[in-house]
Design a protein around this motif. Structure first.
Motif, PDB file in Angstrom:
ATOM      1  N   ARG A 511       0.816  -1.212   0.000  1.00 20.06           N
ATOM      2  CA  ARG A 511       0.000   0.000   0.000  1.00 20.06           C
ATOM      3  C   ARG A 511       0.852   1.266   0.000  1.00 20.06           C
ATOM      4  NH1 ARG A 511      -0.004   1.955   5.212  1.00 20.06           N
ATOM      5  NH2 ARG A 511       0.865   0.513   6.747  1.00 20.06           N
ATOM      6  N   VAL A 512       2.048   1.203   0.624  1.00 16.25           N
ATOM      7  CA  VAL A 512       2.870   2.410   0.775  1.00 16.25           C
ATOM      8  C   VAL A 512       3.343   2.913  -0.578  1.00 16.25           C
ATOM      9  CG1 VAL A 512       5.009   3.323   1.737  1.00 16.25           C
ATOM     10  CG2 VAL A 512       3.572   1.797   3.109  1.00 16.25           C
ATOM     11  N   LEU A 513       3.917   2.042  -1.365  1.00 15.99           N
ATOM     12  CA  LEU A 513       4.459   2.468  -2.650  1.00 15.99           C
ATOM     13  C   LEU A 513       3.346   2.940  -3.585  1.00 15.99           C
ATOM     14  CD1 LEU A 513       7.473   2.456  -3.497  1.00 15.99           C
ATOM     15  CD2 LEU A 513       6.887   0.576  -5.018  1.00 15.99           C
ATOM     16  N   ASP A 514       2.233   2.252  -3.556  1.00 19.77           N
ATOM     17  CA  ASP A 514       1.114   2.649  -4.408  1.00 19.77           C
ATOM     18  C   ASP A 514       0.622   4.043  -4.026  1.00 19.77           C
ATOM     19  OD1 ASP A 514       1.370   0.181  -5.550  1.00 19.77           O
ATOM     20  OD2 ASP A 514      -0.278  -0.730  -4.431  1.00 19.77           O
ATOM     21  N   GLN A 515       0.533   4.315  -2.728  1.00 19.00           N
ATOM     22  CA  GLN A 515       0.060   5.622  -2.269  1.00 19.00           C
ATOM     23  C   GLN A 515       1.012   6.743  -2.657  1.00 19.00           C
ATOM     24  OE1 GLN A 515      -0.429   4.940   1.921  1.00 19.00           O
ATOM     25  NE2 GLN A 515      -2.381   3.852   1.686  1.00 19.00           N
ATOM     26  N   MET A 516       2.307   6.439  -2.764  1.00 21.12           N
ATOM     27  CA  MET A 516       3.282   7.459  -3.137  1.00 21.12           C
ATOM     28  C   MET A 516       3.313   7.726  -4.634  1.00 21.12           C
ATOM     29  SD  MET A 516       6.631   6.961  -0.682  1.00 21.12           S
ATOM     30  CE  MET A 516       6.988   5.278  -1.151  1.00 21.12           C
ATOM     31  N   GLY A 517       2.614   6.910  -5.405  1.00 23.24           N
ATOM     32  CA  GLY A 517       2.648   7.092  -6.845  1.00 23.24           C
ATOM     33  C   GLY A 517       3.923   6.588  -7.475  1.00 23.24           C
ATOM     34  N   LEU A 518       4.507   5.547  -6.870  1.00 28.79           N
ATOM     35  CA  LEU A 518       5.754   4.989  -7.393  1.00 28.79           C
ATOM     36  C   LEU A 518       5.602   3.505  -7.732  1.00 28.79           C
ATOM     37  CD1 LEU A 518       8.327   6.694  -4.981  1.00 28.79           C
ATOM     38  CD2 LEU A 518       7.881   7.261  -7.372  1.00 28.79           C
ATOM     39  N   GLY A 519       4.381   3.120  -8.111  1.00 27.02           N
ATOM     40  CA  GLY A 519       4.151   1.748  -8.539  1.00 27.02           C
ATOM     41  C   GLY A 519       4.760   1.474  -9.904  1.00 27.02           C
ATOM     42  N   TYR A 520       4.731   0.215 -10.296  1.00 31.28           N
ATOM     43  CA  TYR A 520       5.395  -0.195 -11.531  1.00 31.28           C
ATOM     44  C   TYR A 520       4.816   0.492 -12.757  1.00 31.28           C
ATOM     45  CZ  TYR A 520       6.771  -3.176 -15.436  1.00 31.28           C
ATOM     46  OH  TYR A 520       7.253  -3.634 -16.633  1.00 31.28           O
ATOM     47  N   GLU A 521       3.495   0.547 -12.874  1.00 33.14           N
ATOM     48  CA  GLU A 521       2.892   1.129 -14.068  1.00 33.14           C
ATOM     49  C   GLU A 521       3.255   2.606 -14.196  1.00 33.14           C
ATOM     50  OE1 GLU A 521       1.315  -0.315 -16.530  1.00 33.14           O
ATOM     51  OE2 GLU A 521       1.637  -2.273 -15.610  1.00 33.14           O
ATOM     52  N   THR A 522       3.389   3.289 -13.062  1.00 31.37           N
ATOM     53  CA  THR A 522       3.783   4.704 -13.091  1.00 31.37           C
ATOM     54  C   THR A 522       5.237   4.851 -13.510  1.00 31.37           C
ATOM     55  OG1 THR A 522       2.194   5.195 -11.344  1.00 31.37           O
ATOM     56  CG2 THR A 522       3.931   6.813 -11.731  1.00 31.37           C
ATOM     57  N   LEU A 523       6.098   4.057 -12.899  1.00 29.76           N
ATOM     58  CA  LEU A 523       7.536   4.174 -13.191  1.00 29.76           C
ATOM     59  C   LEU A 523       7.864   3.697 -14.601  1.00 29.76           C
ATOM     60  CD1 LEU A 523       9.145   3.047  -9.805  1.00 29.76           C
ATOM     61  CD2 LEU A 523       8.645   5.363 -10.630  1.00 29.76           C
ATOM     62  N   LYS A 524       7.061   2.787 -15.128  1.00 31.22           N
ATOM     63  CA  LYS A 524       7.311   2.292 -16.480  1.00 31.22           C
ATOM     64  C   LYS A 524       7.159   3.402 -17.512  1.00 31.22           C
ATOM     65  CE  LYS A 524       4.475  -0.697 -18.344  1.00 31.22           C
ATOM     66  NZ  LYS A 524       3.735  -1.930 -18.692  1.00 31.22           N
ATOM     67  N   VAL A 525       6.382   4.433 -17.188  1.00 32.07           N
ATOM     68  CA  VAL A 525       6.270   5.576 -18.089  1.00 32.07           C
ATOM     69  C   VAL A 525       7.612   6.283 -18.211  1.00 32.07           C
ATOM     70  CG1 VAL A 525       5.165   7.824 -18.410  1.00 32.07           C
ATOM     71  CG2 VAL A 525       3.823   5.872 -17.568  1.00 32.07           C
ATOM     72  N   GLU A 526       8.347   6.348 -17.103  1.00 33.45           N
ATOM     73  CA  GLU A 526       9.659   6.996 -17.118  1.00 33.45           C
ATOM     74  C   GLU A 526      10.703   6.144 -17.828  1.00 33.45           C
ATOM     75  OE1 GLU A 526       9.755   9.986 -15.939  1.00 33.45           O
ATOM     76  OE2 GLU A 526       7.791   9.949 -14.969  1.00 33.45           O
ATOM     77  N   ARG A 527      10.585   4.827 -17.702  1.00 31.90           N
ATOM     78  CA  ARG A 527      11.570   3.913 -18.284  1.00 31.90           C
ATOM     79  C   ARG A 527      10.819   2.677 -18.797  1.00 31.90           C
ATOM     80  NH1 ARG A 527      17.601   3.236 -18.362  1.00 31.90           N
ATOM     81  NH2 ARG A 527      17.775   1.182 -19.313  1.00 31.90           N
ATOM     82  N   PRO A 528      10.435   2.646 -20.069  1.00 33.05           N
ATOM     83  CA  PRO A 528       9.580   1.558 -20.568  1.00 33.05           C
ATOM     84  C   PRO A 528      10.154   0.163 -20.384  1.00 33.05           C
ATOM     85  CG  PRO A 528       9.599   3.387 -22.111  1.00 33.05           C
ATOM     86  CD  PRO A 528      10.642   3.691 -21.079  1.00 33.05           C
ATOM     87  N   ASP A 529      11.482   0.015 -20.424  1.00 27.94           N
ATOM     88  CA  ASP A 529      12.057  -1.324 -20.282  1.00 27.94           C
ATOM     89  C   ASP A 529      12.510  -1.594 -18.844  1.00 27.94           C
ATOM     90  OD1 ASP A 529      14.254   0.344 -20.140  1.00 27.94           O
ATOM     91  OD2 ASP A 529      15.494  -0.832 -21.532  1.00 27.94           O
TER      92      ASP A 529
END
Length: 822
Positions: A511-529
């Protein structure tokens, strides 16, 4: 955009269109017993083609049952069927030239070989690990041995039980009661852990760019020293005292509720305060000494637990955010709702026994669906060998070739953001950093890695946060970046850092990482691979998803606790295994995802739940119960592989003046019993014909224990070890863990290296429990970083100006020290 919840669901099954990450990799398994079998099982799960080469008698594991259940002739045991799933099996008699030539042709077509002693085939000189590499210089050859292939103890007699004693793991933390003998960790954990290290080492070696084959030399002694103790040498060197001088009762620990066993733990000061409130004893918080040693409180806590049902205790603990879990065993684990929801167990495709599913889950690339384990000699060796006799390119298109000069480290060129804390997560980054990766450890001055504060350094000391020995031991070779994740600007900076990284590792509760907006789907936008490794205690879904997790409750939930302790007492939590085991399996999952990316260009989410990793190395319990109806349980210091086996008190005193010195003795066969009788001087009691067989000795174990105790009591540990080891009997001192560097074998293999820290000074640091023939010669290249030591450098790399960095520091978003926050 897909949500992280959707990504989490995909991680359970993998993407449908992608093949297994290791498809095309061929591994020849020349090992016997659990360590090598588990190594190659992990590789087979990842898609490798594993060919198990056996002597005509077959791997002894085929006829093994820990409960002694009879295996019908021509059939195989349930543990073998689990470990050999998806493999092929060929029979090779090394005494026949045609068989030997056929095996060499198979090896010529392979990428790696895994070897251990214990079979006619492995003991043949031409198939020893060094000869294999000489004959097939393209191969990665991974050996698993008790002490390593070189050194003064390389040929000494041992069992896993005596190795635990030498490692310091038997008294390493909190096992045993002061009035009883300490106890070993049950379940042959050393075999499973060594197998996991072997799998990691094999894939690491295969990553080397521009290198030919290599020998990866795994030591089970070093594995146990690393995984059953908590960096005791660095702790003692830096603080001038061992971690704990006395064995004590872990409290809360395991308690007996009205209808079952529960495990409760307090890993932080806040959890202890909350626990005191939960059990309605707030006055306990007034004595700070009770946080470190609560032995005197055990009767009161036991009574509080006993008055309630297991569900009541666990629900209350969850409400107070206290780490908790039921204590699972082979009969109960697969029935827990959490594991049913997550589909953590499945029927074996050959015998239907209950098996844990693989310890990691991938969102991209799929793991192999298990296939039935092969019968002895089921496949023809000639049909498997490549007709050309030449090996194929390594995975991901990397071909092997010789180079001049030293080989690059396996993870050179890999950049990793390490968003983890304490032990399991930082270990992943640490192993990567020791083997060449650039690892950036993310903290903040407001919320540093909690392990910086482990060790009891007074906060009145200058830079006390830099003096934590466990942090120092777990974070060498890393860089430190401090960013406040509570600030939106801080989150933005982290995303920019992620855009420069190949991988991210994190071990927050989901829950912590999701609440911070640093989940995988979010970070994948910054680095697709991007490859992202998430290490929740209990997984990304299921009823226990958001439970706080420390090693001890993971051990409870997976069954590791159930097998550890005296049979007439409640079980003891191993207290260490859950963390390093989770880190090892998470690293293996990362390696699979990196291999998938190298083939497809596609990133992946890796779910490496701590409890899934622990359930895999405790697999024997549900397997035995489902296959044979046998409930494996703790037996003190006895075990299914040797009789007699036990700890025996020897003449003291120990270094603290206590009469608490012990040796471990294990007789793993009738020949060793004859050797023990000779070493004891052929006493009359040992000549009893009823003791000539393992079954007879097991039946008379109490009588043998009494006689051995009488013989040992008047002798020093050194005298007992010298007399028995020279006769070929497995024996060991029960070492205090901070004395590990005194072992000649560890000194020979340079398991410890000295590192000079700018605040702490020089100390000895453990390395890794395997040696790579292509290096490195030295693993620790620089000390653990000071808090925020590399923040300016890393922000400049992002393009921030000195003025921008200064503004961020003034606003408390980056930089800072704990002193500046107080």
């Amino acid at each position: 955009m897909a949500t992280d919840a959707a990504a989490d669901e995909r991680s359970t099954h993998g993407s449908a269109g992608a093949g297994p990450p290791l498809s095309g990799l061929r591994v020849v398994d020349l090992s016997s017993w659990i360590g090598g079998a588990y190594c190659t099982k992990l590789l087979a799960d990842g898609g490798a083609e594993v060919v198990k080469a056996e002597a005509p008698a077959g791997d002894p594991l085929r006829q093994w049952s820990a409960s002694g259940a009879p295996i019908p002739p021509g059939d195989d045991g349930a543990l073998f069927n689990f470990l050999a799933a998806s493999k092929r099996a060929v029979v090779v008699d090394p005494r026949h030239q045609d068989d030997a030539r056929a095996l060499h042709a198979l090896l010529a077509s392979a990428d790696a070989a895994v070897w251990s002693r214990g079979s006619l085939l492995a003991e043949a000189p031409e198939f020893g690990p060094r000869r294999l590499l000489e004959t097939h210089p393209h191969l990665v050859v991974t050996s698993i041995t008790p002490f390593g292939l070189e050194g003064p103890w390389k040929d000494k007699a041992s069992t896993e039980f005596t190795l635990q004693a030498w490692s310091g793991g038997i008294v390493g933390l909190a096992r045993g009661r002061p009035e009883r003998a300490p106890v070993h960790v049950g379940g042959q954990v050393g075999e499973w852990l060594a197998g996991a290290f072997a799998a990691v080492g094999t894939l690491a070696s295969l990553r080397r760019d521009g290198a030919d084959g290599e020998l990866v030399d795994v030591s089970m002694l070093e594995t146990l020293a690393m995984c059953l103790t908590y960096y005791p040498v660095t702790f003692n060197d830096q603080l001038g005292r061992p971690m704990r001088r006395r064995r004590f009762v872990p409290t809360p620990g395991v308690g007996a509720a009205r209808d079952g066993l529960v495990g409760l733990g307090c890993g932080t000061g806040q959890q202890w305060l909350d626990f005191c409130a939960m059990v309605e004893h707030p006055e306990w918080t007034e004595d700070p000494k009770l946080f470190l040693d609560r032995t005197a409180l055990a009767p009161t806590i036991d009574a509080w637990i006993a008055a309630r049902s297991a569900d009541e205790v666990l629900d209350l603990a969850s409400a107070f955010r206290i780490p908790n879990a039921p204590v699972a065993n082979g009969a109960t684990i697969a029935a827990f709702e959490h594991f049913r929801v997550r589909e953590s167990f499945a029927a074996n495709p050959r015998d239907g026994a209950t098996n844990p599913r693989p310890p990691v889950r991938l969102s991209a690339g799929r793991l192999r669906t298990p296939e039935p384990a092969p019968r002895l000699g089921q496949h023809a060796i000639g049909a498997l060998a490549a007709p050309s006799g030449g090996h194929r390119p390594r995975p991901g298109g990397r071909a092997t070739r010789r180079t001049d000069g030293p080989a690059a480290l396996p993870f050179a060129g890999l950049r990793v953001l390490d968003m983890t804390a304490y032990w399991a997560g930082p270990l992943v980054g640490h192993l990567l950093a020791l083997l060449g990766a650039e690892v950036i450890h993310l903290e903040s001055s407001g919320r540093p890695d909690g392990v910086r504060l482990v060790g009891g350094v007074p906060q009145s000391e200058a830079q006390y946060w830099e003096k934590g020995p466990i942090f120092a031991a777990l974070n060498t070779n890393k860089k430190s970046l401090t960013i406040d994740l509570r600030a939106p600007r801080g989150i933005e900076l982290v995303r920019r850092v992620v855009s420069t990284c190949d991988a991210v590792i994190e071990n927050y509760t989901p829950r912590v990482l999701d609440q911070m907006g640093l989940g995988y789907e979010t970070l994948k936008v910054e680095r697709p691979d991007l490859v992202m490794v998430r290490m929740p205690g209990f997984g990304l879904n299921g009823p226990w998803r958001d439970q706080a997790a420390f090693a001890f409750v993971i051990e409870d939930a997976a069954g590791l606790t159930w097998l550890t302790g005296h049979p007439d007492l409640l079980p003891f939590e191993p207290y260490c295994v859950g963390d390093p085991n989770a880190g090892l399996h998470a690293l293996f999952g990362l390696q699979l995802a990196l291999e998938h990316r190298s083939r497809t260009g596609e990133g992946a989410l890796v779910e490496a739940a701590m409890v899934d990793a622990a359930a895999n190395i405790a697999a024997e319990q549900p397997i035995e119960f489902s296959a044979y109806g046998a409930l494996l349980s703790r037996s003190g210091n006895r075990g299914p592989l040797a009789a007699p086996q036990g700890l025996y008190q020897v003449a003291g005193p120990d270094e603290w003046g206590r009469d608490d010195c012990w040796v471990a003795i294990a007789v793993a066969g009738d020949d060793q019993w004859v050797a023990l009788r000779g070493a004891l001087g052929e006493p009359a009691w040992a000549a009893d014909p009823a003791l000539a067989t393992t079954a007879g000795r097991r039946q008379e174990h109490d009588r043998i224990d009494a006689s051995l105790q009488e013989w040992c009591r008047s002798r020093s540990a050194d005298e007992v070890v010298e007399r028995l080891w020279s006769a070929g009997v497995p024996v060991a001192k029960v070492m205090q863990p901070h004395h590990q560097p005194e072992l000649p074998q560890l000194e020979f293999r340079r398991f410890f290296e000295e590192v000079d820290h700018p605040v702490i000074g020089r100390s000895r640091y453990s390395t890794v429990p395997m040696r790579f023939s292509l290096g490195p010669e030295r693993f620790h290249r620089r000390p653990a970083p000071l808090l925020g030591e590399h923040t300016d450098e890393l922000l400049r790399d992002l393009g921030l100006s000195p003025e921008e960095i200064a503004t961020l520091e003034a606003e408390g978003i980056v930089g800072g020290t704990l002193a500046s926050r107080t």
